[in-house]
Design a protein around this motif. Structure first.
Motif, PDB file in Angstrom:
ATOM      1  N   SER A 355       0.827  -1.260   0.012  1.00 37.48           N
ATOM      2  CA  SER A 355       0.011   0.022   0.072  1.00 37.48           C
ATOM      3  C   SER A 355       0.762   1.314  -0.167  1.00 37.48           C
ATOM      4  CB  SER A 355      -0.970  -0.036   1.071  1.00 37.48           C
ATOM      5  OG  SER A 355      -1.963  -1.022   0.833  1.00 37.48           O
ATOM      6  N   PRO A 356       1.735   1.472   0.990  1.00 34.95           N
ATOM      7  CA  PRO A 356       2.827   2.408   0.719  1.00 34.95           C
ATOM      8  C   PRO A 356       3.408   2.879  -0.536  1.00 34.95           C
ATOM      9  CG  PRO A 356       3.364   1.397   2.871  1.00 34.95           C
ATOM     10  CD  PRO A 356       2.480   0.367   1.894  1.00 34.95           C
ATOM     11  N   ILE A 357       3.766   1.514  -1.119  1.00 37.59           N
ATOM     12  CA  ILE A 357       4.382   1.818  -2.524  1.00 37.59           C
ATOM     13  C   ILE A 357       3.296   2.608  -3.531  1.00 37.59           C
ATOM     14  CG2 ILE A 357       5.456   0.597  -4.470  1.00 37.59           C
ATOM     15  CD1 ILE A 357       6.290  -1.539  -2.630  1.00 37.59           C
ATOM     16  N   ILE A 358       2.145   1.713  -3.486  1.00 37.52           N
ATOM     17  CA  ILE A 358       0.972   2.536  -4.541  1.00 37.52           C
ATOM     18  C   ILE A 358       0.780   3.800  -4.199  1.00 37.52           C
ATOM     19  CG2 ILE A 358      -1.450   2.081  -4.950  1.00 37.52           C
ATOM     20  CD1 ILE A 358       0.056  -0.058  -6.311  1.00 37.52           C
ATOM     21  N   ILE A 359       0.640   4.276  -2.951  1.00 35.74           N
ATOM     22  CA  ILE A 359       0.433   5.561  -2.679  1.00 35.74           C
ATOM     23  C   ILE A 359       1.437   6.728  -3.082  1.00 35.74           C
ATOM     24  CG2 ILE A 359       0.127   7.283  -0.702  1.00 35.74           C
ATOM     25  CD1 ILE A 359      -1.422   4.706   0.835  1.00 35.74           C
ATOM     26  N   GLU A 360       2.717   5.866  -3.118  1.00 36.52           N
ATOM     27  CA  GLU A 360       3.943   6.794  -3.368  1.00 36.52           C
ATOM     28  C   GLU A 360       3.811   6.923  -4.911  1.00 36.52           C
ATOM     29  OE1 GLU A 360       8.898   6.556  -2.815  1.00 36.52           O
ATOM     30  OE2 GLU A 360       7.522   5.452  -1.712  1.00 36.52           O
ATOM     31  N   ALA A 361       3.464   6.195  -5.443  1.00 31.02           N
ATOM     32  CA  ALA A 361       3.240   5.973  -6.914  1.00 31.02           C
ATOM     33  C   ALA A 361       2.033   6.955  -7.391  1.00 31.02           C
ATOM     34  CB  ALA A 361       2.870   4.703  -7.690  1.00 31.02           C
ATOM     35  N   GLY A 362       1.395   7.569  -6.377  1.00 32.57           N
ATOM     36  CA  GLY A 362       0.496   8.851  -6.975  1.00 32.57           C
ATOM     37  C   GLY A 362      -1.133   8.255  -6.992  1.00 32.57           C
ATOM     38  N   PHE A 363      -1.498   6.944  -6.702  1.00 31.66           N
ATOM     39  CA  PHE A 363      -2.632   6.455  -6.514  1.00 31.66           C
ATOM     40  C   PHE A 363      -3.524   6.601  -5.188  1.00 31.66           C
ATOM     41  CE2 PHE A 363      -0.494   3.663  -9.566  1.00 31.66           C
ATOM     42  CZ  PHE A 363      -1.345   3.746 -10.702  1.00 31.66           C
ATOM     43  N   ASP A 364      -4.816   7.156  -5.511  1.00 34.89           N
ATOM     44  CA  ASP A 364      -5.704   7.338  -4.337  1.00 34.89           C
ATOM     45  C   ASP A 364      -5.735   6.149  -3.341  1.00 34.89           C
ATOM     46  OD1 ASP A 364      -7.945   8.805  -3.080  1.00 34.89           O
ATOM     47  OD2 ASP A 364      -8.889   7.362  -3.596  1.00 34.89           O
ATOM     48  N   PRO A 365      -5.438   6.464  -2.066  1.00 31.38           N
ATOM     49  CA  PRO A 365      -5.473   5.387  -1.105  1.00 31.38           C
ATOM     50  C   PRO A 365      -6.791   4.789  -0.910  1.00 31.38           C
ATOM     51  CG  PRO A 365      -4.340   7.410  -0.191  1.00 31.38           C
ATOM     52  CD  PRO A 365      -5.050   7.916  -1.437  1.00 31.38           C
ATOM     53  N   LEU A 366      -7.773   5.305  -1.027  1.00 28.16           N
ATOM     54  CA  LEU A 366      -8.999   4.739  -0.980  1.00 28.16           C
ATOM     55  C   LEU A 366      -9.450   3.948  -2.200  1.00 28.16           C
ATOM     56  CD1 LEU A 366     -11.839   4.169   0.744  1.00 28.16           C
ATOM     57  CD2 LEU A 366     -12.631   6.254  -0.158  1.00 28.16           C
ATOM     58  N   TRP A 367      -9.233   4.307  -3.239  1.00 29.34           N
ATOM     59  CA  TRP A 367      -9.396   3.623  -4.432  1.00 29.34           C
ATOM     60  C   TRP A 367      -8.534   2.460  -4.517  1.00 29.34           C
ATOM     61  CZ3 TRP A 367      -5.527   2.647  -8.305  1.00 29.34           C
ATOM     62  CH2 TRP A 367      -6.042   1.989  -9.585  1.00 29.34           C
ATOM     63  N   TRP A 368      -7.212   2.727  -4.246  1.00 27.45           N
ATOM     64  CA  TRP A 368      -6.345   1.363  -3.818  1.00 27.45           C
ATOM     65  C   TRP A 368      -6.757   0.230  -2.817  1.00 27.45           C
ATOM     66  CZ3 TRP A 368      -3.323  -2.217  -5.784  1.00 27.45           C
ATOM     67  CH2 TRP A 368      -2.754  -3.065  -4.885  1.00 27.45           C
ATOM     68  N   ALA A 369      -7.404   0.885  -1.854  1.00 29.00           N
ATOM     69  CA  ALA A 369      -7.940  -0.020  -0.775  1.00 29.00           C
ATOM     70  C   ALA A 369      -8.960  -1.039  -1.327  1.00 29.00           C
ATOM     71  CB  ALA A 369      -8.374   0.731   0.519  1.00 29.00           C
ATOM     72  N   ILE A 370     -10.010  -0.379  -1.990  1.00 30.08           N
ATOM     73  CA  ILE A 370     -11.175  -1.158  -2.465  1.00 30.08           C
ATOM     74  C   ILE A 370     -10.524  -2.054  -3.870  1.00 30.08           C
ATOM     75  CG2 ILE A 370     -13.232  -1.046  -3.627  1.00 30.08           C
ATOM     76  CD1 ILE A 370     -13.161   0.155  -0.735  1.00 30.08           C
ATOM     77  N   LEU A 371      -9.737  -1.632  -4.663  1.00 30.36           N
ATOM     78  CA  LEU A 371      -9.213  -2.586  -5.401  1.00 30.36           C
ATOM     79  C   LEU A 371      -8.479  -3.559  -4.780  1.00 30.36           C
ATOM     80  CD1 LEU A 371      -8.707  -3.089  -8.484  1.00 30.36           C
ATOM     81  CD2 LEU A 371      -6.585  -1.528  -8.351  1.00 30.36           C
ATOM     82  N   PHE A 372      -7.574  -3.542  -3.654  1.00 28.00           N
ATOM     83  CA  PHE A 372      -6.959  -4.493  -2.932  1.00 28.00           C
ATOM     84  C   PHE A 372      -8.250  -5.364  -2.617  1.00 28.00           C
ATOM     85  CE2 PHE A 372      -5.195  -6.493   0.496  1.00 28.00           C
ATOM     86  CZ  PHE A 372      -4.064  -6.450   0.361  1.00 28.00           C
ATOM     87  N   MET A 373      -9.412  -4.990  -2.124  1.00 26.12           N
ATOM     88  CA  MET A 373     -10.366  -5.944  -1.723  1.00 26.12           C
ATOM     89  C   MET A 373     -10.878  -6.712  -2.578  1.00 26.12           C
ATOM     90  SD  MET A 373     -10.504  -5.610   1.576  1.00 26.12           S
ATOM     91  CE  MET A 373      -8.984  -5.217   2.274  1.00 26.12           C
ATOM     92  N   VAL A 374     -11.160  -6.208  -3.777  1.00 26.16           N
ATOM     93  CA  VAL A 374     -11.656  -6.861  -4.997  1.00 26.16           C
ATOM     94  C   VAL A 374     -10.838  -7.896  -5.305  1.00 26.16           C
ATOM     95  CG1 VAL A 374     -12.416  -6.701  -7.358  1.00 26.16           C
ATOM     96  CG2 VAL A 374     -13.112  -4.799  -5.734  1.00 26.16           C
ATOM     97  N   VAL A 375      -9.658  -7.539  -5.372  1.00 28.15           N
ATOM     98  CA  VAL A 375      -8.546  -8.703  -5.768  1.00 28.15           C
ATOM     99  C   VAL A 375      -8.362  -9.739  -4.666  1.00 28.15           C
ATOM    100  CG1 VAL A 375      -6.129  -9.203  -6.273  1.00 28.15           C
ATOM    101  CG2 VAL A 375      -7.286  -6.957  -7.202  1.00 28.15           C
ATOM    102  N   LEU A 376      -8.719  -9.332  -3.464  1.00 22.50           N
ATOM    103  CA  LEU A 376      -8.567 -10.165  -2.387  1.00 22.50           C
ATOM    104  C   LEU A 376      -9.708 -11.104  -2.253  1.00 22.50           C
ATOM    105  CD1 LEU A 376      -6.751 -10.480   0.110  1.00 22.50           C
ATOM    106  CD2 LEU A 376      -8.312  -9.243   1.547  1.00 22.50           C
ATOM    107  N   GLN A 377     -10.991 -10.827  -2.735  1.00 21.74           N
ATOM    108  CA  GLN A 377     -12.081 -11.519  -3.062  1.00 21.74           C
ATOM    109  C   GLN A 377     -11.870 -12.615  -3.898  1.00 21.74           C
ATOM    110  OE1 GLN A 377     -15.493  -9.845  -4.852  1.00 21.74           O
ATOM    111  NE2 GLN A 377     -16.847 -11.760  -3.994  1.00 21.74           N
ATOM    112  N   MET A 378     -10.926 -12.439  -4.954  1.00 25.72           N
ATOM    113  CA  MET A 378     -10.691 -13.436  -5.755  1.00 25.72           C
ATOM    114  C   MET A 378      -9.925 -14.550  -5.018  1.00 25.72           C
ATOM    115  SD  MET A 378      -9.384 -11.246  -9.079  1.00 25.72           S
ATOM    116  CE  MET A 378      -8.796 -12.590  -9.770  1.00 25.72           C
ATOM    117  N   ALA A 379      -9.029 -14.108  -4.114  1.00 25.16           N
ATOM    118  CA  ALA A 379      -8.347 -14.946  -3.456  1.00 25.16           C
ATOM    119  C   ALA A 379      -9.018 -16.180  -2.760  1.00 25.16           C
ATOM    120  CB  ALA A 379      -7.536 -14.307  -2.393  1.00 25.16           C
ATOM    121  N   PHE A 380     -10.365 -15.780  -2.373  1.00 22.58           N
ATOM    122  CA  PHE A 380     -11.609 -16.823  -1.768  1.00 22.58           C
ATOM    123  C   PHE A 380     -11.566 -17.954  -2.783  1.00 22.58           C
ATOM    124  CE2 PHE A 380     -12.415 -13.444   1.458  1.00 22.58           C
ATOM    125  CZ  PHE A 380     -12.476 -14.436   2.442  1.00 22.58           C
ATOM    126  N   LEU A 381     -11.673 -17.526  -4.065  1.00 25.52           N
ATOM    127  CA  LEU A 381     -11.855 -18.515  -5.150  1.00 25.52           C
ATOM    128  C   LEU A 381     -10.739 -19.093  -5.887  1.00 25.52           C
ATOM    129  CD1 LEU A 381     -14.955 -16.550  -6.742  1.00 25.52           C
ATOM    130  CD2 LEU A 381     -15.065 -18.330  -5.227  1.00 25.52           C
TER     131      LEU A 381
END
Length: 439
Positions: A355-381
């Protein structure tokens, strides 16, 4: 020893994967790997590092929401509310081709909005919905995949336990995470239902409609809706109090527990025996979650101490394509970890690094957090250790082979990849609700 130290971050993951393949519980695989490397590299002086990592997790106020939401989900299961929800919604959608599968997705979303516990969704739908789908001769792949996809919506639809953990670790507002998760959840629900309708109308045998003689009258449909009213009130009570800023997520969880108890008592479905069983089971599940968090905290502390975070940062910085290369690297990193790790452990390991790497790259922290969660949902499958796969297997027993369950995940993993691409190209798909809340 120099060889061990130079490549220690890599060796830590190798040992962790070996322990997981040997069947060692993930909490003890994480804690054991971290403790072993700490002792090898720093000796007994490392005990303070290990205990402080565990203490920081135990002393985190936000995480109090976890046992409360778990208790909610078990009370719901004991009071048969899931079964009533399924029956009520199916009476309305049954005449539609694929209506049973669509019901599974909608009920999975409602379960997620009430409890936030994926296990409750997958196992509950596996026991209640899957036999109906088999009786109506639904396509087996579609049936199994729908149950897992619908059950895992609790990962995104607030209140999500994983969002509580992510917010506690990264400092992102849990209320904003919940709002963004609701936006992402609605996007995935739409994509899942479109896929079900496509399969149903492509070949009616894939998902047949309810037989005419089994359809109920309009009066019976409205009577059935009574089973939906109280759970919806509970959702409004919990999420409304959080989104309105009246309650923190932890306080909202407490409100949810009280609401669930009142619903179960009002409908005369909660006995002292069921209440005691719910307390006992929630204690067991909470203990399991706590050990996973403690094990991940120990692993993360050692991994960071030996330069693992720096190593991953350098790999990300060297990725071609600038900030988009960093984003793709981060997504692949999470996907690979998701193939082997339980989601809470994955958050504890990956969020402080990536997360710190992504934020440092200029991406919105909340947008990244939700994207992280969507990718994480894939981990369940995602095979080989997707938890939804094993939750469903525990529900169906020997009736369905694990290889068939693995196969059924493929279309829904592809749908989730499409969702990830849409979120990257059109961030407004998940930021609209948090933006409204912030005004």
């Amino acid at each position: 020893m120099e060889l061990i130290f130079d490549y220690a971050p890599l060796w830590m993951f190798v040992l962790l994967l070996i322990l997981l393949f040997l069947g060692v519980p993930i909490a003890f695989s994480l804690a054991g790997t971290g403790a072993l490397f700490a002792l090898l590299l720093w000796g007994y002086d490392s005990t303070a590092l290990l205990t402080s990592g565990a203490w920081n997790i135990m002393n985190n106020y936000t995480l109090i929401a976890i046992p409360l939401f778990i208790f909610m989900s078990i009370l719901l299961e004991k009071s048969n509310i899931i079964s009533d929800l399924f029956d009520a919604i199916y009476k309305w959608s049954g005449p539609l081709r694929g209506g049973l599968a669509i019901t599974v997705i909608i009920v999975g979303a409602i379960i997620g909005a009430i409890s936030g516990v994926v296990a409750a969704g997958v196992i509950g739908l596996g026991l209640i919905a899957l036999p109906h789908m088999m009786r109506y001769k639904y396509n087996e792949n579609l049936s199994l995949g729908t149950v897992m996809a619908g059950g895992t919506l609790g990962q995104l639809i607030p209140p999500s336990l994983n969002m509580v953990v992510y917010g506690a670790i990264t400092g992102v507002s849990v209320s904003s995470l919940f709002a963004g998760g609701l936006s992402a959840g609605l996007l995935l629900i739409t994509l899942f239902i479109l896929y079900i309708l496509f399969m149903a109308y492509k070949n009616p045998k894939n998902a047949p409609a309810l037989l005419k003689e089994e359809r109920v009258s309009l009066k019976e449909k409205f009577i059935a809706l009574r089973a939906v009213i109280l759970p919806l009130l509970l959702i409004i009570l919990v999420l409304g109090s959080i989104f309105a800023g009246v309650a923190t997520p932890t306080e909202g969880a407490a409100v949810g527990v009280i609401g669930t108890i009142l619903i179960a008592v009002a409908t005369k479905r909660l006995s002292w025996l069921k209440a005691k069983e719910a307390v006992k089971e929630s204690g067991k599940m909470t203990g399991m979650v706590a050990w996973i968090l403690i094990g991940a905290a120990i692993f993360s502390a050692v991994f960071s101490g030996i330069g693992g975070n720096q190593m991953v940062s350098e790999l990300a910085a060297n990725a071609p394509g600038g900030e988009w290369g960093v984003l793709i690297f981060a997504l692949i990193f999470i996907l690979i970890l998701g193939m082997f790790l339980e989601t809470m452990a994955l958050i504890m390991l990956a969020a402080p690094i990536i997360s710190p790497i992504i934020i440092e790259a200029g991406f919105d922290p909340l947008w990244w957090a939700i994207l992280f969660m969507v990718v994480l949902q894939m981990a369940f499958l995602t095979p080989p250790f997707g938890f939804a796969i094993f939750y469903l297997k525990s529900a169906v027993g020997d009736k369905v082979s694990i290889s068939k369950i693995y196969k059924a995940t493929v279309p829904f993993i592809i749908i989730q990849l499409i969702a990830v691409i849409l979120i990257i190209l059109l961030p407004v798909l998940i930021t609209w609700l948090p933006n409204i809340m912030s005004r």
